[in-house]
Design an enzyme around this catalytic site. Sequence first.
Site, PDB file in Angstrom:
ATOM      1  CG  ASN A   1      -6.376  22.381  10.411  1.00 23.74           C
ATOM      2  OD1 ASN A   1      -7.024  21.418  10.009  1.00 23.74           O
ATOM      3  ND2 ASN A   1      -6.953  23.429  10.997  1.00 23.74           N
ATOM      4  CE  LYS A   2      -9.879  18.777   9.484  1.00 23.58           C
ATOM      5  NZ  LYS A   2      -9.958  20.233   9.490  1.00 23.58           N
ATOM      6  CG  ASN A   3      -4.171  13.704  10.788  1.00 29.80           C
ATOM      7  OD1 ASN A   3      -4.526  14.764  11.282  1.00 29.80           O
ATOM      8  ND2 ASN A   3      -4.040  12.603  11.510  1.00 29.80           N
TER       9      ASN A   3
END
Length: 382
Positions: free
Chosen positions: A185-187
């Site tokens: 879910n990270k950038n």
Amino acid sequence: MNKRETYLAFGTPDFTDLEIDAVARVMRSGWVGMGKETIAFENELSEYIGAPEVVTVNSCTSALFLALLAEGVGPGDEVIVPSLTWCATANAALYLGAKPVFCDVDPLSMCVTPETVAAKLSDRTKAVIVVHYGGYAIDVEALRTELPSKISIIEDAAHAFGAKYSNGQRVGASGNSVCFSFYANKNLSTADGGAIALYDAEKANHLRSLRMSGMGSDAWSRYIRPSTAFVTGLTELGYKMNFTDLQAAIGRVQLERFDEMAEKRKCIALRYQERFAEAAISIPFQSQVFEERHARHLLVGCFGTKKTGKSRDQLLLALRDQNIGASIHYRPLHLQSLYNHDGSNSLPITESLAEIILTLPISARMTLNDVDYVFDHLVKLI
């Protein structure tokens, strides 16, 4: 309002055919472990971040662990960490036999300050882990001036890839050991994995050895330089924490697309801001989240009963019922029995925030219509 059919997660990776093709290319090459793709990714990360050394590992948890280990943290030492964070921040200290000491945060930034850290200093403090919560880069230079030089600063930048310090440099270029996450879910996502950015070449080489069982060379090095195949000596206990070329292939494409994805996140955040302003609903959000230097990994607002007439937990469950993946970041660690055996520690700001913070969905995959769906349901509930 009709209920959407699909679940809108608070954070969704933005993968395209470019990432899929990159993975297929590496799979067809016959070398999927850590190799030339990983080296290229590390070099590209180094250039983008502005740190001369980047060491990829299998998770941000491993990055934090290795960063503390390289600073000599061990049994009897104390490591100051914020309570408002994911458990890995504190667990990295526990793995080494050290004690995590929890400090409070600023109510606006939701990050530690020099004052909250100073309140927990002792003669056993070996390191401080600062968390760039939500993607807001704290002023690590200001913290450094308030700490004895013998105390190491480790940056947990799991939320903050792409964020900038107040001096305009990207997070990772501070000279500290800065730990990133590339979780789903990270950038910037490689499905999982992490990295440590730092300046010290000798320390970076030590970390590269530690991530590969303490060996002086990895499989790729032995493959391209046959003479190293005979190096078998082990002098230090290492770990199996390496990255892979499959992950690096995804990461290299994600890095090429990163500015585009960051702009999409900015548009989503500004849409939320516009909608709240139009409805004249005053909800305090984490400071700077709508400004340029914030990475906008999380969009965290304060939705207390006084503001909304409903508890935060009531709002969260009602939003989830409409397939809106609202979440809570986080339940305070100092209140968990794993860390606080006698229940004596009190952190008033963290405890008050913990009752009202709510994370709304934000990602580069979202559309403006998705924001409107979330906002309209939220207003209806309020």
